[in-house]
Design a protein around this motif. Structure first.
Motif, PDB file in Angstrom:
ATOM      1  N   LEU A 180      -1.123 -11.379 -10.721  1.00 34.81           N
ATOM      2  CA  LEU A 180       0.258 -10.890 -10.066  1.00 34.81           C
ATOM      3  C   LEU A 180       1.136 -12.045 -10.552  1.00 34.81           C
ATOM      4  CD1 LEU A 180      -0.707  -9.706  -6.517  1.00 34.81           C
ATOM      5  CD2 LEU A 180       0.106  -8.322  -8.618  1.00 34.81           C
ATOM      6  N   ASP A 181       0.779 -13.286 -10.289  1.00 32.92           N
ATOM      7  CA  ASP A 181       1.518 -14.171 -10.824  1.00 32.92           C
ATOM      8  C   ASP A 181       1.886 -14.486 -12.206  1.00 32.92           C
ATOM      9  OD1 ASP A 181       3.278 -16.661 -10.385  1.00 32.92           O
ATOM     10  OD2 ASP A 181       1.399 -18.081 -10.938  1.00 32.92           O
ATOM     11  N   PHE A 182       0.988 -14.162 -13.165  1.00 27.53           N
ATOM     12  CA  PHE A 182       1.312 -14.304 -14.613  1.00 27.53           C
ATOM     13  C   PHE A 182       2.095 -13.279 -14.912  1.00 27.53           C
ATOM     14  CE2 PHE A 182      -2.381 -17.099 -14.914  1.00 27.53           C
ATOM     15  CZ  PHE A 182      -2.192 -17.935 -16.038  1.00 27.53           C
ATOM     16  N   GLU A 183       1.801 -11.897 -14.441  1.00 29.93           N
ATOM     17  CA  GLU A 183       2.627 -10.890 -14.760  1.00 29.93           C
ATOM     18  C   GLU A 183       3.794 -10.366 -14.318  1.00 29.93           C
ATOM     19  OE1 GLU A 183       1.911  -9.273 -17.664  1.00 29.93           O
ATOM     20  OE2 GLU A 183       0.252 -10.843 -17.897  1.00 29.93           O
ATOM     21  N   GLY A 184       4.246 -11.295 -13.329  1.00 28.26           N
ATOM     22  CA  GLY A 184       5.610 -11.099 -12.615  1.00 28.26           C
ATOM     23  C   GLY A 184       5.428  -9.995 -11.610  1.00 28.26           C
ATOM     24  N   GLY A 185       4.139 -10.017 -10.823  1.00 27.92           N
ATOM     25  CA  GLY A 185       4.229  -8.766 -10.166  1.00 27.92           C
ATOM     26  C   GLY A 185       4.594  -9.004  -8.495  1.00 27.92           C
ATOM     27  N   LEU A 186       5.508 -10.013  -8.367  1.00 25.81           N
ATOM     28  CA  LEU A 186       6.033 -10.120  -6.998  1.00 25.81           C
ATOM     29  C   LEU A 186       6.924  -8.979  -6.831  1.00 25.81           C
ATOM     30  CD1 LEU A 186       6.689 -11.596  -4.386  1.00 25.81           C
ATOM     31  CD2 LEU A 186       8.004 -12.915  -5.724  1.00 25.81           C
ATOM     32  N   ARG A 187       7.650  -8.449  -7.699  1.00 27.26           N
ATOM     33  CA  ARG A 187       8.606  -7.130  -7.471  1.00 27.26           C
ATOM     34  C   ARG A 187       7.675  -6.160  -7.061  1.00 27.26           C
ATOM     35  NH1 ARG A 187      10.926 -10.078 -11.769  1.00 27.26           N
ATOM     36  NH2 ARG A 187      12.980 -10.543 -11.444  1.00 27.26           N
ATOM     37  N   PHE A 188       6.750  -5.923  -7.920  1.00 27.64           N
ATOM     38  CA  PHE A 188       5.752  -4.669  -7.512  1.00 27.64           C
ATOM     39  C   PHE A 188       5.157  -4.751  -6.206  1.00 27.64           C
ATOM     40  CE2 PHE A 188       6.084  -4.805 -12.106  1.00 27.64           C
ATOM     41  CZ  PHE A 188       6.721  -3.580 -12.270  1.00 27.64           C
ATOM     42  N   VAL A 189       4.593  -6.145  -5.892  1.00 31.77           N
ATOM     43  CA  VAL A 189       4.077  -6.106  -4.636  1.00 31.77           C
ATOM     44  C   VAL A 189       5.074  -6.080  -3.304  1.00 31.77           C
ATOM     45  CG1 VAL A 189       2.842  -8.021  -3.168  1.00 31.77           C
ATOM     46  CG2 VAL A 189       2.132  -7.906  -5.646  1.00 31.77           C
ATOM     47  N   LEU A 190       6.108  -6.377  -3.483  1.00 30.85           N
ATOM     48  CA  LEU A 190       7.328  -6.246  -2.405  1.00 30.85           C
ATOM     49  C   LEU A 190       7.618  -4.830  -2.265  1.00 30.85           C
ATOM     50  CD1 LEU A 190       9.770  -9.052  -3.353  1.00 30.85           C
ATOM     51  CD2 LEU A 190       8.328  -8.948  -1.548  1.00 30.85           C
ATOM     52  N   ALA A 191       7.689  -4.195  -3.407  1.00 27.77           N
ATOM     53  CA  ALA A 191       7.866  -2.680  -3.322  1.00 27.77           C
ATOM     54  C   ALA A 191       6.527  -1.959  -2.585  1.00 27.77           C
ATOM     55  CB  ALA A 191       8.189  -2.046  -4.569  1.00 27.77           C
ATOM     56  N   ALA A 192       5.401  -2.440  -3.058  1.00 27.72           N
ATOM     57  CA  ALA A 192       4.081  -1.897  -2.467  1.00 27.72           C
ATOM     58  C   ALA A 192       4.083  -1.964  -0.916  1.00 27.72           C
ATOM     59  CB  ALA A 192       2.934  -2.409  -3.323  1.00 27.72           C
ATOM     60  N   ALA A 193       4.769  -3.002  -0.449  1.00 25.34           N
ATOM     61  CA  ALA A 193       4.713  -3.230   1.000  1.00 25.34           C
ATOM     62  C   ALA A 193       4.910  -1.883   1.779  1.00 25.34           C
ATOM     63  CB  ALA A 193       5.508  -4.397   1.367  1.00 25.34           C
ATOM     64  N   TRP A 194       6.143  -1.255   1.165  1.00 26.58           N
ATOM     65  CA  TRP A 194       6.411  -0.008   2.054  1.00 26.58           C
ATOM     66  C   TRP A 194       5.212   0.911   1.902  1.00 26.58           C
ATOM     67  CZ3 TRP A 194      10.040  -3.249   1.034  1.00 26.58           C
ATOM     68  CH2 TRP A 194      11.013  -3.563   2.132  1.00 26.58           C
ATOM     69  N   LEU A 195       4.274   0.955   0.982  1.00 25.06           N
ATOM     70  CA  LEU A 195       3.395   1.744   0.831  1.00 25.06           C
ATOM     71  C   LEU A 195       1.998   1.487   1.609  1.00 25.06           C
ATOM     72  CD1 LEU A 195       2.001   4.250  -0.642  1.00 25.06           C
ATOM     73  CD2 LEU A 195       1.269   2.710  -2.292  1.00 25.06           C
ATOM     74  N   PHE A 196       1.812   0.131   1.593  1.00 22.38           N
ATOM     75  CA  PHE A 196       0.669  -0.307   2.495  1.00 22.38           C
ATOM     76  C   PHE A 196       0.754  -0.620   3.913  1.00 22.38           C
ATOM     77  CE2 PHE A 196      -0.956  -1.124  -1.671  1.00 22.38           C
ATOM     78  CZ  PHE A 196      -2.171  -0.751  -1.655  1.00 22.38           C
ATOM     79  N   CYS A 197       2.337  -0.820   4.214  1.00 20.85           N
ATOM     80  CA  CYS A 197       2.883  -1.231   5.695  1.00 20.85           C
ATOM     81  C   CYS A 197       3.888  -0.279   5.876  1.00 20.85           C
ATOM     82  CB  CYS A 197       2.968  -2.441   5.825  1.00 20.85           C
ATOM     83  SG  CYS A 197       3.132  -3.097   7.661  1.00 20.85           S
ATOM     84  N   PRO A 198       3.630   1.024   5.999  1.00 19.40           N
ATOM     85  CA  PRO A 198       4.856   2.012   5.973  1.00 19.40           C
ATOM     86  C   PRO A 198       5.401   1.876   7.418  1.00 19.40           C
ATOM     87  CG  PRO A 198       2.764   3.158   6.410  1.00 19.40           C
ATOM     88  CD  PRO A 198       2.318   1.848   5.969  1.00 19.40           C
ATOM     89  N   GLU A 199       6.855   2.212   7.254  1.00 14.54           N
ATOM     90  CA  GLU A 199       7.728   2.408   8.600  1.00 14.54           C
ATOM     91  C   GLU A 199       7.165   3.820   9.096  1.00 14.54           C
ATOM     92  OE1 GLU A 199      11.988   0.424   8.010  1.00 14.54           O
ATOM     93  OE2 GLU A 199      11.306   1.414   6.286  1.00 14.54           O
ATOM     94  N   THR A 200       7.256   3.726  10.388  1.00 16.30           N
ATOM     95  CA  THR A 200       7.150   5.129  11.005  1.00 16.30           C
ATOM     96  C   THR A 200       8.364   5.619  12.470  1.00 16.30           C
ATOM     97  OG1 THR A 200       5.728   3.772  12.664  1.00 16.30           O
ATOM     98  CG2 THR A 200       4.474   4.741  10.772  1.00 16.30           C
ATOM     99  N   VAL A 201       8.338   6.948  12.484  1.00 15.96           N
ATOM    100  CA  VAL A 201       9.125   7.273  13.456  1.00 15.96           C
ATOM    101  C   VAL A 201       8.084   7.937  14.376  1.00 15.96           C
ATOM    102  CG1 VAL A 201      10.950   7.210  12.071  1.00 15.96           C
ATOM    103  CG2 VAL A 201       9.746   9.456  12.284  1.00 15.96           C
ATOM    104  N   GLU A 202       8.740   8.137  15.762  1.00 15.82           N
ATOM    105  CA  GLU A 202       8.031   8.846  16.760  1.00 15.82           C
ATOM    106  C   GLU A 202       8.848   9.982  17.062  1.00 15.82           C
ATOM    107  OE1 GLU A 202       6.089   6.739  20.102  1.00 15.82           O
ATOM    108  OE2 GLU A 202       7.015   4.870  18.966  1.00 15.82           O
ATOM    109  N   TYR A 203       8.440  11.205  17.057  1.00 15.82           N
ATOM    110  CA  TYR A 203       9.242  12.313  17.400  1.00 15.82           C
ATOM    111  C   TYR A 203       8.230  13.717  17.940  1.00 15.82           C
ATOM    112  CZ  TYR A 203      12.118  16.436  16.518  1.00 15.82           C
ATOM    113  OH  TYR A 203      12.840  17.495  16.646  1.00 15.82           O
TER     114      TYR A 203
END
Length: 167
Positions: A35-58
């Motif tokens: 992740l560090d060598f290949e500049g993965g921080l951008r991808f990890v930041l975007a992946a946070a929405w996949l792994f820790c998704p926002e939710t709504v109650e309805y």
């Protein structure tokens, strides 16, 4: 692969990572190094929405915010009545092939073969995040891979009121 309780206890390093490590002639390199060598921080930041998704109650349900449309959920309530679990399953259903439809899954990196492991990791994350976020609900996360390969690895969840062992 089909499981209700996701478990990713026997990880295998992805083929592309093993090849990268071999190219660097350093078998001690780990995924963090990649992740560090290949500049993965951008991808990890975007992946946070996949792994820790926002939710709504309805309407007594919990939905992934990115997949929630009030009119669609209302339509499902009309079709399925008060079957909240089925409604949550349908709305929260994430097909990883669809998430990565612009990625070559059958090239030398064998990324398509890595998706079941990703689905299990995603399921474990959702289980932990949603259980912590909604302590008064029982969260059931389902990770599956269709036998016929029609949809590829999928992850979904539904909620139920927690049942206290003390009545």
């Amino acid at each position: 692969m089909s499981s209700i309780k996701p478990s990713w206890s026997e990880r295998e390093l992805p083929a592309f990572f093993k090849r990268w490590r071999t190219d660097w002639k350093n078998e001690d390199l780990d995924p963090d190094n990649y992740l560090d060598f290949e500049g993965g921080l951008r991808f990890v930041l975007a992946a946070a929405w996949l792994f820790c998704p926002e939710t709504v109650e309805y309407r007594g349900c919990v939905f992934l915010k990115e997949r929630f449309r009030q009119s669609t959920v209302d339509d499902w309530f009309t079709k399925l009545g008060d079957d909240r679990n089925r409604i949550e399953v349908v709305v929260n259903h994430v097909e990883l092939w669809g998430t990565f439809n612009n990625t070559a899954l059958t090239d030398d990196d064998q990324l398509g073969e890595e998706l079941p492991q990703l689905a299990l990791a995603l399921g474990e994350c959702w289980q932990g995040v949603l259980s912590a976020r909604y302590p008064d609900l029982e969260i059931t996360v389902e990770v599956s891979d269709e036998e016929d390969g029609a949809y590829g690895p999928t992850v979904t969840f539904w909620t139920s009121p927690s049942v206290s062992p003390f009545g």
